[in-house]
Write a protein that holds these residues in place. Sequence first.
Motif, PDB file in Angstrom:
ATOM      1  N   VAL A   1       0.854  -1.190   0.000  1.00 32.73           N
ATOM      2  CA  VAL A   1       0.000   0.000   0.000  1.00 32.73           C
ATOM      3  C   VAL A   1       0.889   1.239   0.000  1.00 32.73           C
ATOM      4  CG1 VAL A   1      -1.902   1.196   1.124  1.00 32.73           C
ATOM      5  CG2 VAL A   1      -1.702  -1.294   1.343  1.00 32.73           C
ATOM      6  N   GLY A   2       0.847   2.001  -1.090  1.00 34.30           N
ATOM      7  CA  GLY A   2       1.675   3.188  -1.203  1.00 34.30           C
ATOM      8  C   GLY A   2       0.858   4.424  -1.505  1.00 34.30           C
ATOM      9  N   GLY A   3       1.291   5.552  -0.959  1.00 41.83           N
ATOM     10  CA  GLY A   3       0.609   6.808  -1.226  1.00 41.83           C
ATOM     11  C   GLY A   3       1.583   7.878  -1.653  1.00 41.83           C
ATOM     12  N   GLY A   4       1.303   8.551  -2.770  1.00 46.87           N
ATOM     13  CA  GLY A   4       2.169   9.637  -3.244  1.00 46.87           C
ATOM     14  C   GLY A   4       3.577   9.158  -3.502  1.00 46.87           C
TER      15      GLY A   4
ATOM     16  N   GLY B   1      -2.198   5.134  -4.048  1.00 51.71           N
ATOM     17  CA  GLY B   1      -3.094   6.265  -3.942  1.00 51.71           C
ATOM     18  C   GLY B   1      -2.401   7.574  -4.273  1.00 51.71           C
ATOM     19  N   SER B   2      -3.136   8.470  -4.938  1.00 51.70           N
ATOM     20  CA  SER B   2      -2.585   9.779  -5.282  1.00 51.70           C
ATOM     21  C   SER B   2      -3.714  10.782  -5.472  1.00 51.70           C
ATOM     22  CB  SER B   2      -1.743   9.698  -6.555  1.00 51.70           C
ATOM     23  OG  SER B   2      -1.232  10.975  -6.900  1.00 51.70           O
ATOM     24  N   GLU B   3      -3.442  12.030  -5.132  1.00 54.49           N
ATOM     25  CA  GLU B   3      -4.410  13.100  -5.355  1.00 54.49           C
ATOM     26  C   GLU B   3      -4.080  13.913  -6.599  1.00 54.49           C
ATOM     27  OE1 GLU B   3      -7.040  12.714  -3.533  1.00 54.49           O
ATOM     28  OE2 GLU B   3      -5.857  11.122  -2.611  1.00 54.49           O
ATOM     29  N   VAL B   4      -3.020  13.544  -7.306  1.00 54.87           N
ATOM     30  CA  VAL B   4      -2.696  14.126  -8.610  1.00 54.87           C
ATOM     31  C   VAL B   4      -2.507  12.977  -9.586  1.00 54.87           C
ATOM     32  CG1 VAL B   4      -1.648  16.205  -7.649  1.00 54.87           C
ATOM     33  CG2 VAL B   4      -0.218  14.194  -8.078  1.00 54.87           C
ATOM     34  N   GLU B   5      -2.416  13.278 -10.860  1.00 54.89           N
ATOM     35  CA  GLU B   5      -2.259  12.219 -11.863  1.00 54.89           C
ATOM     36  C   GLU B   5      -1.057  11.345 -11.545  1.00 54.89           C
ATOM     37  OE1 GLU B   5      -2.434  13.396 -15.954  1.00 54.89           O
ATOM     38  OE2 GLU B   5      -3.819  15.041 -15.525  1.00 54.89           O
ATOM     39  N   PHE B   6      -1.227  10.049 -11.744  1.00 57.23           N
ATOM     40  CA  PHE B   6      -0.144   9.110 -11.467  1.00 57.23           C
ATOM     41  C   PHE B   6       0.971   9.276 -12.499  1.00 57.23           C
ATOM     42  CE2 PHE B   6      -3.684   7.293  -9.223  1.00 57.23           C
ATOM     43  CZ  PHE B   6      -3.119   6.708  -8.109  1.00 57.23           C
ATOM     44  N   PRO B   7       2.223   9.288 -12.059  1.00 60.54           N
ATOM     45  CA  PRO B   7       3.340   9.488 -12.985  1.00 60.54           C
ATOM     46  C   PRO B   7       3.835   8.193 -13.627  1.00 60.54           C
ATOM     47  CG  PRO B   7       4.183   9.442 -10.769  1.00 60.54           C
ATOM     48  CD  PRO B   7       2.688   9.266 -10.658  1.00 60.54           C
ATOM     49  N   PHE B   8       2.908   7.297 -13.923  1.00 59.74           N
ATOM     50  CA  PHE B   8       3.240   6.007 -14.528  1.00 59.74           C
ATOM     51  C   PHE B   8       2.313   5.769 -15.704  1.00 59.74           C
ATOM     52  CE2 PHE B   8       3.116   5.504  -9.829  1.00 59.74           C
ATOM     53  CZ  PHE B   8       4.488   5.578  -9.584  1.00 59.74           C
TER      54      PHE B   8
ATOM     55  N   LEU C   1      -5.670   1.466  -8.267  1.00 57.08           N
ATOM     56  CA  LEU C   1      -5.368   2.837  -7.889  1.00 57.08           C
ATOM     57  C   LEU C   1      -6.539   3.443  -7.124  1.00 57.08           C
ATOM     58  CD1 LEU C   1      -3.983   3.951 -11.371  1.00 57.08           C
ATOM     59  CD2 LEU C   1      -2.742   2.829  -9.496  1.00 57.08           C
ATOM     60  N   ALA C   2      -6.219   4.383  -6.234  1.00 56.58           N
ATOM     61  CA  ALA C   2      -7.236   5.083  -5.451  1.00 56.58           C
ATOM     62  C   ALA C   2      -6.952   6.573  -5.480  1.00 56.58           C
ATOM     63  CB  ALA C   2      -7.245   4.583  -4.008  1.00 56.58           C
ATOM     64  N   SER C   3      -8.013   7.358  -5.442  1.00 57.03           N
ATOM     65  CA  SER C   3      -7.844   8.813  -5.438  1.00 57.03           C
ATOM     66  C   SER C   3      -9.115   9.479  -4.932  1.00 57.03           C
ATOM     67  CB  SER C   3      -7.513   9.327  -6.841  1.00 57.03           C
ATOM     68  OG  SER C   3      -7.366  10.737  -6.842  1.00 57.03           O
TER      69      SER C   3
ATOM     70  N   GLY D   1     -11.720   7.259  -3.002  1.00 53.06           N
ATOM     71  CA  GLY D   1     -11.479   7.222  -1.569  1.00 53.06           C
ATOM     72  C   GLY D   1     -10.006   7.045  -1.280  1.00 53.06           C
ATOM     73  N   HIS D   2      -9.712   6.842   0.005  1.00 51.18           N
ATOM     74  CA  HIS D   2      -8.320   6.686   0.439  1.00 51.18           C
ATOM     75  C   HIS D   2      -7.833   5.261   0.156  1.00 51.18           C
ATOM     76  CE1 HIS D   2      -8.261  10.609   2.297  1.00 51.18           C
ATOM     77  NE2 HIS D   2      -9.345  10.319   2.987  1.00 51.18           N
ATOM     78  N   VAL D   3      -6.571   5.151  -0.181  1.00 51.80           N
ATOM     79  CA  VAL D   3      -6.038   3.849  -0.591  1.00 51.80           C
ATOM     80  C   VAL D   3      -6.079   2.803   0.528  1.00 51.80           C
ATOM     81  CG1 VAL D   3      -3.598   4.461  -0.171  1.00 51.80           C
ATOM     82  CG2 VAL D   3      -4.180   2.729  -1.877  1.00 51.80           C
ATOM     83  N   PRO D   4      -5.915   3.144   1.826  1.00 53.35           N
ATOM     84  CA  PRO D   4      -6.071   2.091   2.840  1.00 53.35           C
ATOM     85  C   PRO D   4      -7.466   1.462   2.836  1.00 53.35           C
ATOM     86  CG  PRO D   4      -4.944   3.993   3.773  1.00 53.35           C
ATOM     87  CD  PRO D   4      -5.479   4.418   2.442  1.00 53.35           C
ATOM     88  N   ASN D   5      -8.485   2.255   2.487  1.00 54.83           N
ATOM     89  CA  ASN D   5      -9.840   1.693   2.413  1.00 54.83           C
ATOM     90  C   ASN D   5      -9.969   0.698   1.271  1.00 54.83           C
ATOM     91  OD1 ASN D   5     -10.591   3.285   4.578  1.00 54.83           O
ATOM     92  ND2 ASN D   5     -11.400   4.935   3.284  1.00 54.83           N
ATOM     93  N   LEU D   6      -9.286   0.983   0.165  1.00 49.47           N
ATOM     94  CA  LEU D   6      -9.272   0.046  -0.957  1.00 49.47           C
ATOM     95  C   LEU D   6      -8.620  -1.266  -0.539  1.00 49.47           C
ATOM     96  CD1 LEU D   6      -9.576  -0.741  -3.940  1.00 49.47           C
ATOM     97  CD2 LEU D   6      -7.484   0.570  -4.413  1.00 49.47           C
ATOM     98  N   ALA D   7      -7.488  -1.174   0.160  1.00 48.58           N
ATOM     99  CA  ALA D   7      -6.820  -2.389   0.640  1.00 48.58           C
ATOM    100  C   ALA D   7      -7.704  -3.138   1.626  1.00 48.58           C
ATOM    101  CB  ALA D   7      -5.484  -2.025   1.289  1.00 48.58           C
ATOM    102  N   ARG D   8      -8.429  -2.390   2.469  1.00 47.24           N
ATOM    103  CA  ARG D   8      -9.299  -3.046   3.437  1.00 47.24           C
ATOM    104  C   ARG D   8     -10.429  -3.805   2.738  1.00 47.24           C
ATOM    105  NH1 ARG D   8     -13.864  -3.440   5.549  1.00 47.24           N
ATOM    106  NH2 ARG D   8     -14.093  -4.080   7.737  1.00 47.24           N
TER     107      ARG D   8
END
Length: 290
Positions: free
Chosen positions: A117-120, A144-151, A183-185, A195-202
């Motif tokens: 689980v990674g953020g930013g 998770g990211s609040e801006v466009e993913f750089p991948f 991905l989550a955002s 939503g937040h990426v930890p919620n996606l993992a949950r």
Amino acid sequence: MANEHHGTIFEEQAEVLAHVGHPGDQFVLRVLAPKTAAKAKPGQFVHLRVSDERPLRRPISIMLTDPERGTVDLLYKAIGEGTQLLSGRKVGDTIPMLGPIGRPFDLSDSSRRYVLVGGGVGIPPMIFAAMSIYGESDCVVFAGSEVEFPFALKPSTMLLPGVSGNAILAIRSLEERGIPSRLASNAGLYGCYEGHVPNLARDYLAALDEAERSRCVLLSCGPHPMLHAVARVGREFDLPTYLSLEEHMACGIGGCAGCVVKTIEAGEEKYRRVCVDGPVFEAGLLPEFA
């Protein structure tokens, strides 16, 4: 908790091979640093001298290495004066670099499923971890990211339990190797979990049967609020949880003790240096995340 990686830090004049900007002041930097590339492990970082005018180095997590070519890939955000100076470095420049530094993630148990689980700017260690165990252990990556993913991204062809149909995009480099990712955002980005990426993992973990879930280990890197949420998920499902901490660092090699964090080990309070005793810690040792 002695660090077994002392004596493996190298000082290299890292040549800039590529430096690409992305939305949100994100940059992917590729340098030629053969010694670091040969020894680096997921969860470790490098310490860069961003310019002659700013001798204090900046820590940046390693996203990927190619030991054969001697290259190291780094992702960072230009959010302060130092990283803004770094963003101006050009192909052909050399950057004084120390690395690899720190205690990496333990990925040695092939019977486990690693839930990453990674953020930013905490996403790079997760990519490095997934790539390093490719073909040896199960893993799934949530980013998770609040801006466009750089991948480079692509729609996934791999179904994941508990993941809604709207979350369709995956990291292409992982998808092409058969490594599932989602991905989550909160920024309304297309193809992402809202939503937040930890919620996606949950959601993913909750949808597994008990036998499958008991195999899982949570590994995470990102901002502290996100790490708190990941630690809560780990406690909810009683899973081993390891966190890579992001801290301000001065020397980066354990000399100044400017990045200490409190731990509780065998009932005793201790203070550990994030740079060399970490950055990876078991969540249960950190009172802040307990």
